[in-house]
Motif scaffolding. Structure first.
Motif, PDB file in Angstrom:
ATOM      1  N   ALA A 113      17.579  28.760 -66.110  1.00 12.23           N
ATOM      2  CA  ALA A 113      17.853  27.596 -66.138  1.00 12.23           C
ATOM      3  C   ALA A 113      19.094  26.790 -66.780  1.00 12.23           C
ATOM      4  CB  ALA A 113      16.720  26.560 -66.452  1.00 12.23           C
ATOM      5  N   LYS A 114      19.639  27.405 -68.156  1.00 15.82           N
ATOM      6  CA  LYS A 114      20.316  27.503 -68.843  1.00 15.82           C
ATOM      7  C   LYS A 114      21.560  28.079 -68.398  1.00 15.82           C
ATOM      8  CE  LYS A 114      23.179  26.575 -72.812  1.00 15.82           C
ATOM      9  NZ  LYS A 114      22.641  25.298 -73.034  1.00 15.82           N
ATOM     10  N   PHE A 115      21.768  29.197 -67.475  1.00 19.71           N
ATOM     11  CA  PHE A 115      22.798  29.936 -66.404  1.00 19.71           C
ATOM     12  C   PHE A 115      23.580  28.923 -65.633  1.00 19.71           C
ATOM     13  CE2 PHE A 115      21.545  34.517 -67.552  1.00 19.71           C
ATOM     14  CZ  PHE A 115      21.990  34.528 -69.067  1.00 19.71           C
ATOM     15  N   ALA A 116      22.212  27.893 -64.823  1.00 20.90           N
ATOM     16  CA  ALA A 116      22.749  27.142 -63.830  1.00 20.90           C
ATOM     17  C   ALA A 116      23.157  25.727 -64.364  1.00 20.90           C
ATOM     18  CB  ALA A 116      21.039  26.392 -63.433  1.00 20.90           C
ATOM     19  N   GLU A 117      22.738  25.983 -65.677  1.00 24.76           N
ATOM     20  CA  GLU A 117      23.733  24.449 -66.295  1.00 24.76           C
ATOM     21  C   GLU A 117      25.057  25.551 -66.874  1.00 24.76           C
ATOM     22  OE1 GLU A 117      22.824  22.442 -70.910  1.00 24.76           O
ATOM     23  OE2 GLU A 117      20.860  23.155 -70.149  1.00 24.76           O
ATOM     24  N   ILE A 118      25.125  26.175 -67.113  1.00 24.68           N
ATOM     25  CA  ILE A 118      26.456  26.317 -67.175  1.00 24.68           C
ATOM     26  C   ILE A 118      27.247  26.564 -65.884  1.00 24.68           C
ATOM     27  CG2 ILE A 118      27.492  28.283 -68.180  1.00 24.68           C
ATOM     28  CD1 ILE A 118      25.583  29.038 -70.394  1.00 24.68           C
ATOM     29  N   ALA A 119      26.498  26.808 -65.018  1.00 22.64           N
ATOM     30  CA  ALA A 119      27.476  27.104 -64.032  1.00 22.64           C
ATOM     31  C   ALA A 119      28.170  25.504 -63.222  1.00 22.64           C
ATOM     32  CB  ALA A 119      26.192  27.580 -62.625  1.00 22.64           C
ATOM     33  N   LYS A 120      26.780  24.414 -63.196  1.00 23.96           N
ATOM     34  CA  LYS A 120      26.349  23.263 -63.092  1.00 23.96           C
ATOM     35  C   LYS A 120      28.477  22.953 -63.800  1.00 23.96           C
ATOM     36  CE  LYS A 120      24.566  18.809 -62.181  1.00 23.96           C
ATOM     37  NZ  LYS A 120      23.540  19.138 -62.611  1.00 23.96           N
ATOM     38  N   LYS A 121      28.067  23.031 -65.080  1.00 26.23           N
ATOM     39  CA  LYS A 121      28.864  22.178 -65.939  1.00 26.23           C
ATOM     40  C   LYS A 121      30.404  22.948 -66.071  1.00 26.23           C
ATOM     41  CE  LYS A 121      30.519  24.503 -70.178  1.00 26.23           C
ATOM     42  NZ  LYS A 121      29.961  25.247 -71.518  1.00 26.23           N
ATOM     43  N   HIS A 122      30.305  24.684 -65.432  1.00 27.21           N
ATOM     44  CA  HIS A 122      32.258  24.442 -64.574  1.00 27.21           C
ATOM     45  C   HIS A 122      32.012  24.601 -63.619  1.00 27.21           C
ATOM     46  CE1 HIS A 122      32.697  27.353 -68.341  1.00 27.21           C
ATOM     47  NE2 HIS A 122      31.885  27.730 -68.345  1.00 27.21           N
ATOM     48  N   GLN A 123      31.393  23.663 -62.592  1.00 32.90           N
ATOM     49  CA  GLN A 123      31.690  23.098 -61.309  1.00 32.90           C
ATOM     50  C   GLN A 123      32.760  21.716 -61.884  1.00 32.90           C
ATOM     51  OE1 GLN A 123      30.882  24.132 -58.099  1.00 32.90           O
ATOM     52  NE2 GLN A 123      32.520  22.896 -57.381  1.00 32.90           N
ATOM     53  N   GLY A 124      31.725  21.417 -62.508  1.00 28.70           N
ATOM     54  CA  GLY A 124      32.878  19.869 -63.126  1.00 28.70           C
ATOM     55  C   GLY A 124      33.600  20.151 -63.391  1.00 28.70           C
ATOM     56  N   HIS A 125      34.153  21.502 -64.284  1.00 26.23           N
ATOM     57  CA  HIS A 125      35.635  21.408 -64.944  1.00 26.23           C
ATOM     58  C   HIS A 125      35.919  21.547 -63.416  1.00 26.23           C
ATOM     59  CE1 HIS A 125      33.775  23.543 -68.753  1.00 26.23           C
ATOM     60  NE2 HIS A 125      33.690  22.352 -69.033  1.00 26.23           N
TER      61      HIS A 125
END
Length: 64
Positions: free
Chosen positions: A43-55
C-alpha cells in the motif's frame, strides 16, 4: 498557468527531464507494489507511485 509558447527551449528541456524522472519513479514504485508481499508495504509503494503520478500530471499541465 504558463503556456507552451512562453517556455524557452531550456525550460522545455528541463520539463521533459522532470517528466521522464517522474515517469520512471511511477513505474518503479508500481512494480515494487505489485511484487511486495506485505500488504502495508504494498500500500505504501502504491501511495508513493500515486504521489509521483500527481507530480507528473502537474508538470504535464505546464505544457498546455
Amino acid at each position: 498557468m504558463m503556456m507552451n509558447s512562453s517556455l524557452s527551449e531550456k525550460e522545455l528541456s528541463a520539463l521533459n527531464d522532470l517528466l521522464s524522472d517522474e515517469e520512471l519513479l511511477i513505474k518503479k514504485f508500481q512494480m515494487l507494489s505489485e511484487h511486495a508481499s506485505d500488504q502495508e508495504i504494498k500500500a505504501k509503494f502504491a501511495e508513493i507511485a500515486k504521489k509521483h503520478q500527481g507530480h507528473f500530471n502537474s508538470l504535464y499541465a505546464q505544457l498546455g
